[in-house]
Design a protein around this motif. Structure first.
Motif, PDB file in Angstrom:
ATOM      1  N   ARG A 262      57.346  -4.854 -12.631  1.00 45.34           N
ATOM      2  CA  ARG A 262      56.584  -5.602 -13.099  1.00 45.34           C
ATOM      3  C   ARG A 262      55.972  -6.761 -13.945  1.00 45.34           C
ATOM      4  NH1 ARG A 262      51.393  -6.298 -11.122  1.00 45.34           N
ATOM      5  NH2 ARG A 262      49.525  -7.008 -12.522  1.00 45.34           N
ATOM      6  N   MET A 263      56.437  -6.763 -14.912  1.00 47.68           N
ATOM      7  CA  MET A 263      56.836  -7.829 -15.491  1.00 47.68           C
ATOM      8  C   MET A 263      58.013  -8.768 -15.566  1.00 47.68           C
ATOM      9  SD  MET A 263      55.872  -7.520 -19.005  1.00 47.68           S
ATOM     10  CE  MET A 263      55.506  -6.633 -20.111  1.00 47.68           C
ATOM     11  N   ALA A 264      59.610  -8.536 -14.950  1.00 44.66           N
ATOM     12  CA  ALA A 264      59.614  -9.295 -14.077  1.00 44.66           C
ATOM     13  C   ALA A 264      59.189 -10.287 -12.697  1.00 44.66           C
ATOM     14  CB  ALA A 264      61.234  -8.600 -13.304  1.00 44.66           C
ATOM     15  N   LYS A 265      57.731  -9.528 -12.275  1.00 42.63           N
ATOM     16  CA  LYS A 265      57.445 -10.283 -11.429  1.00 42.63           C
ATOM     17  C   LYS A 265      56.559 -11.589 -11.411  1.00 42.63           C
ATOM     18  CE  LYS A 265      53.439  -9.995  -8.109  1.00 42.63           C
ATOM     19  NZ  LYS A 265      53.043  -8.898  -7.685  1.00 42.63           N
ATOM     20  N   PHE A 266      56.614 -11.772 -13.119  1.00 40.58           N
ATOM     21  CA  PHE A 266      55.663 -13.238 -13.836  1.00 40.58           C
ATOM     22  C   PHE A 266      56.740 -13.382 -14.735  1.00 40.58           C
ATOM     23  CE2 PHE A 266      52.742  -9.969 -12.087  1.00 40.58           C
ATOM     24  CZ  PHE A 266      51.403 -10.477 -11.349  1.00 40.58           C
ATOM     25  N   GLY A 267      58.005 -13.367 -14.404  1.00 45.12           N
ATOM     26  CA  GLY A 267      58.905 -13.881 -15.285  1.00 45.12           C
ATOM     27  C   GLY A 267      59.365 -13.256 -16.939  1.00 45.12           C
ATOM     28  N   LEU A 268      58.910 -12.336 -17.340  1.00 43.21           N
ATOM     29  CA  LEU A 268      59.138 -11.591 -18.584  1.00 43.21           C
ATOM     30  C   LEU A 268      60.224 -10.223 -18.415  1.00 43.21           C
ATOM     31  CD1 LEU A 268      55.096 -11.031 -19.457  1.00 43.21           C
ATOM     32  CD2 LEU A 268      57.236 -12.803 -20.214  1.00 43.21           C
ATOM     33  N   GLU A 269      60.509 -10.533 -19.408  1.00 40.16           N
ATOM     34  CA  GLU A 269      61.529  -9.335 -19.352  1.00 40.16           C
ATOM     35  C   GLU A 269      61.184  -8.471 -21.072  1.00 40.16           C
ATOM     36  OE1 GLU A 269      66.318  -8.678 -19.836  1.00 40.16           O
ATOM     37  OE2 GLU A 269      65.561 -10.864 -19.541  1.00 40.16           O
ATOM     38  N   ILE A 270      61.479  -7.528 -20.721  1.00 38.15           N
ATOM     39  CA  ILE A 270      61.371  -6.111 -21.870  1.00 38.15           C
ATOM     40  C   ILE A 270      62.838  -5.512 -22.666  1.00 38.15           C
ATOM     41  CG2 ILE A 270      61.836  -4.106 -21.904  1.00 38.15           C
ATOM     42  CD1 ILE A 270      59.550  -2.808 -19.928  1.00 38.15           C
ATOM     43  N   SER A 271      62.505  -6.484 -23.749  1.00 39.34           N
ATOM     44  CA  SER A 271      64.213  -6.191 -24.731  1.00 39.34           C
ATOM     45  C   SER A 271      63.883  -4.790 -24.629  1.00 39.34           C
ATOM     46  CB  SER A 271      63.939  -6.821 -25.895  1.00 39.34           C
ATOM     47  OG  SER A 271      64.824  -7.144 -27.127  1.00 39.34           O
ATOM     48  N   GLU A 272      65.197  -4.209 -23.909  1.00 41.50           N
ATOM     49  CA  GLU A 272      65.408  -2.818 -23.774  1.00 41.50           C
ATOM     50  C   GLU A 272      66.100  -2.051 -25.103  1.00 41.50           C
ATOM     51  OE1 GLU A 272      66.169  -0.815 -20.393  1.00 41.50           O
ATOM     52  OE2 GLU A 272      66.171  -2.353 -19.479  1.00 41.50           O
TER      53      GLU A 272
END
Length: 423
Positions: A271-281
């Motif tokens: 979901r985040m990737a779709k909107f240009g965001l990335e989770i800091s794993e």
């Protein structure tokens, strides 16, 4: 001004699916003057080198000129001046300073956006909203963690405010706002750019640094990307209990079963990737929670506090929290640096100003279960104060007994609990 905004609030509340029109007329001489009144004096100037004091010298003429340019669409926001200020950990934090007229226009537009969206935002969202505080978010999270939560997903988004996708943000706004002129100015603010050391850098993503309109725009973005999706898709699709609390881009998700938490984490990354965001794993984690977790129980940080499981005096499991190590370290470094800079002030004034800073710290961190960390911070401040007093002069031999005597006349504010997380 209040009548116009109240009408917007009423329409938005009564017809939440309605696309609102003719909002731009709420940015007028009256609302700009109110935005000017709210500005604090003594603040740093942007690239225009204009301050509240200088702008006020010919306020009516300045506002009239601004309005004329806005109506003719010749008004264009200037680049945000970027500077850097030290953080408590010794690093530097970028600070954006908009030009003065941009502050006024953004302030008036932020009021309109708030009137449009406040009733549309979900209850789980707390950041930058009227009548909602960090402590309110903490209380609600404690309630959720105390009831049927067995797994927690703690999420950190990489550089959220710098990575908001402009195209998606405008689509979200267009879903609720039909005033093209209002949206036109929002877009101009988004692409105004940043000036650093005399050089202008384009901004093709992110929200304006230091902009008064940025908090509500960030909330709109996450409202569509996370909040609505979580309530309309995640809660219906996954098994068991699923709840969330969000304060700006700081968010925690709670689940009743493990497979739901694991599946959600993968869904969220997509979901985040779709909107240009990335989770800091490396900063996000999935952890067992509650009495059942036993030795596997972990802790997580939220809004400057570390949440962990503990027991009451009667041996019953409960949710507890304390100042996080990261925040406590930063606060210690900050007070150490402040005392070093201000050490030569008269002792009465020095302690009076120190107490003012301590009061703010206590009022935020003085929550249920956090007495020990509060007292630790108090003792650290006392030790640092004694150390700087001894270094004010080579002849000053302020030992502990002399220092205690001094504190009788000039007492340092002691910590206490201000907020009940069960309230």
């Amino acid at each position: 001004m209040s009548t116009g905004l109240e009408r917007i609030r009423q329409l938005s509340q009564e017809q939440p699916e309605m696309k609102l029109q003719t909002l731009m007329h709420n940015v007028n001489a009256e609302t700009l003057a109110e935005a000017h009144r709210r500005q604090k004096t003594g603040k740093a100037a942007g690239v225009d080198r204009e301050t509240k004091e200088s702008y006020e010298n010919d306020l009516q003429a300045n506002l009239a000129g601004l309005m004329a340019r806005m109506k003719a669409f010749s008004y264009r926001p200037q680049p945000v001046r970027r500077t850097y200020i030290p953080k408590g950990d010794g690093k530097l934090r970028p600070l954006g300073i908009p030009s003065y007229e941009d502050k006024l226009v953004q302030g008036a537009m932020a009021d309109v956006l708030e009137a449009v969206y406040e009733s549309r935002f979900h209850h789980c969202s707390y950041g930058y909203r009227p009548g909602r505080s960090c402590h309110d978010a903490i209380r609600d999270l404690v309630k959720i963690l105390s009831s049927e939560t067995h797994w927690v997903v703690d999420v950190d988004i990489k550089g959220f405010f710098d990575n908001v996708n402009h195209d998606w943000l405008m689509k979200f706004l267009e879903h609720d706002i039909g005033d093209k002129n209002f949206l036109r100015y929002i877009k101009r603010f988004l692409i105004a750019g940043v000036m650093e050391q005399g050089k202008v850098y384009e901004t093709d993503r992110g929200v304006p640094q230091g902009g008064l309109v940025s908090p509500v725009l960030a909330n709109v973005y996450l409202h569509y990307v996370v909040d609505l999706w979580f309530h309309k898709v995640v809660q219906k699709q996954l098994r068991g209990k699923a709840r969330m609390i969000r304060y700006a881009d700081d968010m925690v998700f709670c689940f009743g079963v493990e497979d739901a938490a694991l599946e959600f984490y993968e869904m969220l990354k997509e979901r985040m990737a779709k909107f240009g965001l990335e989770i800091s794993e490396d900063k996000s984690k999935i952890m067992p929670w509650g009495k059942r977790a036993g030795a596997d129980a972990e802790t997580f940080d939220f809004l400057g506090f570390t949440f962990y499981g503990g027991t009451t005096r009667h041996g019953k499991w409960t949710v507890k929290l304390q100042t996080s190590k990261k925040k406590l370290k930063a606060k210690r470094q900050a007070v150490k640096a402040w005392l070093k800079v201000n050490m030569h002030q008269p002792i009465g004034i020095l302690i009076q100003r120190l107490n003012s800073k301590l009061r703010g710290h206590y009022q935020y961190y003085g929550v249920t279960h956090n007495s020990k960390k509060m007292n630790d911070f108090y003792m650290y401040v006392c030790e640092r104060l004694q150390a700087v007093l001894r270094h004010r002069s080579h002849r000053d031999k302020t030992n502990w007994e002399a220092f205690r005597t001094l504190l009788v006349e000039y007492p340092i504010l002691k910590p206490r609990i201000y907020v009940s997380i069960w309230g």
